[in-house]
Design an enzyme around this catalytic site. Structure first.
Site, PDB file in Angstrom:
ATOM      1  NE  ARG A  11       7.283   2.782 -19.294  1.00  0.00           N
ATOM      2  CZ  ARG A  11       7.623   3.526 -18.796  1.00  0.00           C
ATOM      3  NH1 ARG A  11       9.028   3.545 -18.903  1.00  0.00           N
ATOM      4  NH2 ARG A  11       7.013   4.600 -18.441  1.00  0.00           N
ATOM      5  NE  ARG A  47       7.525   9.982 -17.019  1.00  0.00           N
ATOM      6  CZ  ARG A  47       6.660   9.314 -17.468  1.00  0.00           C
ATOM      7  NH1 ARG A  47       5.472   9.916 -18.040  1.00  0.00           N
ATOM      8  NH2 ARG A  47       6.745   7.881 -17.829  1.00  0.00           N
ATOM      9  CE  LYS A  84      -1.323   6.814 -20.638  1.00  0.00           C
ATOM     10  NZ  LYS A  84      -0.027   6.832 -21.173  1.00  0.00           N
ATOM     11  NE  ARG A 128       6.998   6.060 -14.275  1.00  0.00           N
ATOM     12  CZ  ARG A 128       5.955   5.929 -14.993  1.00  0.00           C
ATOM     13  NH1 ARG A 128       5.225   6.840 -15.127  1.00  0.00           N
ATOM     14  NH2 ARG A 128       5.867   5.022 -15.823  1.00  0.00           N
ATOM     15  NE  ARG A 136      -1.140   0.839 -19.581  1.00  0.00           N
ATOM     16  CZ  ARG A 136       0.142   1.278 -19.212  1.00  0.00           C
ATOM     17  NH1 ARG A 136       1.396   1.131 -19.843  1.00  0.00           N
ATOM     18  NH2 ARG A 136       0.079   2.274 -18.374  1.00  0.00           N
TER      19      ARG A 136
HETATM   20  P1  ADP Z   1       3.560   4.405 -18.599  1.00  0.00           P
HETATM   21  O1  ADP Z   1       1.921   4.742 -19.427  1.00  0.00           O
HETATM   22  O2  ADP Z   1       4.551   5.548 -18.837  1.00  0.00           O
HETATM   23  O3  ADP Z   1       3.885   3.172 -19.037  1.00  0.00           O
HETATM   24  P2  ADP Z   1       1.984   4.095 -16.287  1.00  0.00           P
HETATM   25  O4  ADP Z   1       2.302   4.686 -14.935  1.00  0.00           O
HETATM   26  O5  ADP Z   1       0.646   4.114 -16.920  1.00  0.00           O
HETATM   27  O6  ADP Z   1       3.170   4.684 -17.159  1.00  0.00           O
HETATM   28  O7  ADP Z   1       2.340   2.487 -16.266  1.00  0.00           O
HETATM   29  C1  ADP Z   1       3.690   2.139 -15.680  1.00  0.00           C
HETATM   30  C2  ADP Z   1       3.645   0.546 -15.874  1.00  0.00           C
HETATM   31  O8  ADP Z   1       2.557   0.008 -15.020  1.00  0.00           O
HETATM   32  C3  ADP Z   1       3.442  -0.117 -17.169  1.00  0.00           C
HETATM   33  O9  ADP Z   1       4.828  -0.096 -17.988  1.00  0.00           O
HETATM   34  C4  ADP Z   1       3.049  -1.360 -16.879  1.00  0.00           C
HETATM   35  O10 ADP Z   1       4.347  -2.447 -16.516  1.00  0.00           O
HETATM   36  C5  ADP Z   1       2.332  -1.353 -15.691  1.00  0.00           C
HETATM   37  N1  ADP Z   1       0.920  -1.033 -16.112  1.00  0.00           N
HETATM   38  C6  ADP Z   1       0.116  -0.030 -15.950  1.00  0.00           C
HETATM   39  N2  ADP Z   1      -1.257  -0.209 -16.379  1.00  0.00           N
HETATM   40  C7  ADP Z   1      -1.234  -1.460 -16.981  1.00  0.00           C
HETATM   41  C8  ADP Z   1      -2.269  -1.892 -17.544  1.00  0.00           C
HETATM   42  N3  ADP Z   1      -3.470  -1.777 -17.837  1.00  0.00           N
HETATM   43  N4  ADP Z   1      -1.747  -3.528 -18.086  1.00  0.00           N
HETATM   44  C9  ADP Z   1      -0.776  -3.987 -17.844  1.00  0.00           C
HETATM   45  N5  ADP Z   1       0.390  -3.344 -17.175  1.00  0.00           N
HETATM   46  C10 ADP Z   1       0.140  -1.947 -16.860  1.00  0.00           C
END
Ligand code: ADP
Length: 223
Positions: A176, A133, A20, A165, A96
């Protein structure tokens, strides 16, 4: 750049490691739209050591979702008239949860989303992608142990340090992915019912996946 008059308003859904972030950045560039990654925004805040960023980091490192009210506070600011997202945007990692999806509808009002794309990649493939990654701490460019930067784990784009990360541990990734099934998959149905959803195969070379994405977006905005 596409010929459409206004950049599109898109949501990109997909499991962790589906691609994404990379594809959203390319789409934003292609369509002249803003790119909002809530995860990147939280990581940047955490790296700057703000109270809000450090609070978000506690949830992120455990593989938990940041609570809706915190996420919505941030997104609301970004989407406000005159805010950084402007008229066209690619949302990556937001919404999400169902409450986030319905809050987004409220924030957008009558000029809603153009399209929601579910970037579909099987679990075995995302697990492999996430295990290898590596990400630039500075510009967030994504690499893989099999395709590292040219020089010594410094980013080819900005020279920043490229590393794993903090939330890409096996435990956090498991959590996750479980939360993705529980909290995010219901959104797919939510958008399908509203006629906004399209599914795109996210397996393959980056350029190939990007072409598929541009095709579905162009088909929608020129329809
Ligand atoms: P990934 O899709 O691999 O989890 P992201 O960079 O999109 O990576 O998100 C990393 C973390 O940030 C998530 O695991 C969550 O803890 C937090 N996060 C990001 N976007 C949201 C959201 N819309 N709602 C809740 N937590 C979020």
């Amino acid at each position: 750049m596409s010929e459409c008059r206004q950049p599109p308003r898109l949501v990109l859904l997909g499991k962790q490691g589906a691609g994404k972030g990379t594809q959203a950045a390319r789409l934003a560039d292609h369509y002249g739209a803003a790119h909002l990654s809530t995860g990147e925004l939280f990581r940047a805040q955490a790296a700057s050591g703000t109270a809000f960023g450090l609070e978000a980091k506690r949830y992120m490192d455990a593989g938990d979702l940041v609570p809706d009210e915190i996420v919505l506070g941030v997104v609301e600011e970004c989407l406000a008239p005159g805010g950084p997202l402007g008229d066209g945007f690619i949302l990556d990692g937001f919404p999400r949860t169902l409450p986030q999806a319905s809050a987004l509808d409220g924030l957008l009002g009558s000029h809603g989303l153009d399209l929601v794309i579910d970037l579909e990649v099987p679990r075995e493939i995302v697990l492999d992608r996430i295990a290898g990654r590596r990400v630039c701490e500075n510009c967030q460019r994504v690499y893989h142990v099999n395709s590292p930067p040219t020089v010594n784990w410094t980013c080819d784009t900005c020279g920043g340090e490229v590393k794993q990360r903090d939330d890409d541990t096996e435990e956090a990734v498991e959590r996750r992915l479980t939360l993705y099934d529980q909290e995010t998959v219901p959104i797919i149905e939510y958008y399908r019912e509203r006629g906004l959803l399209t599914v795109v195969d996210g397996v393959g070379e980056g350029d190939e996946v990007f072409e598929r994405l541009v095709k579905v977006v162009d088909d929608r905005i020129h329809a």
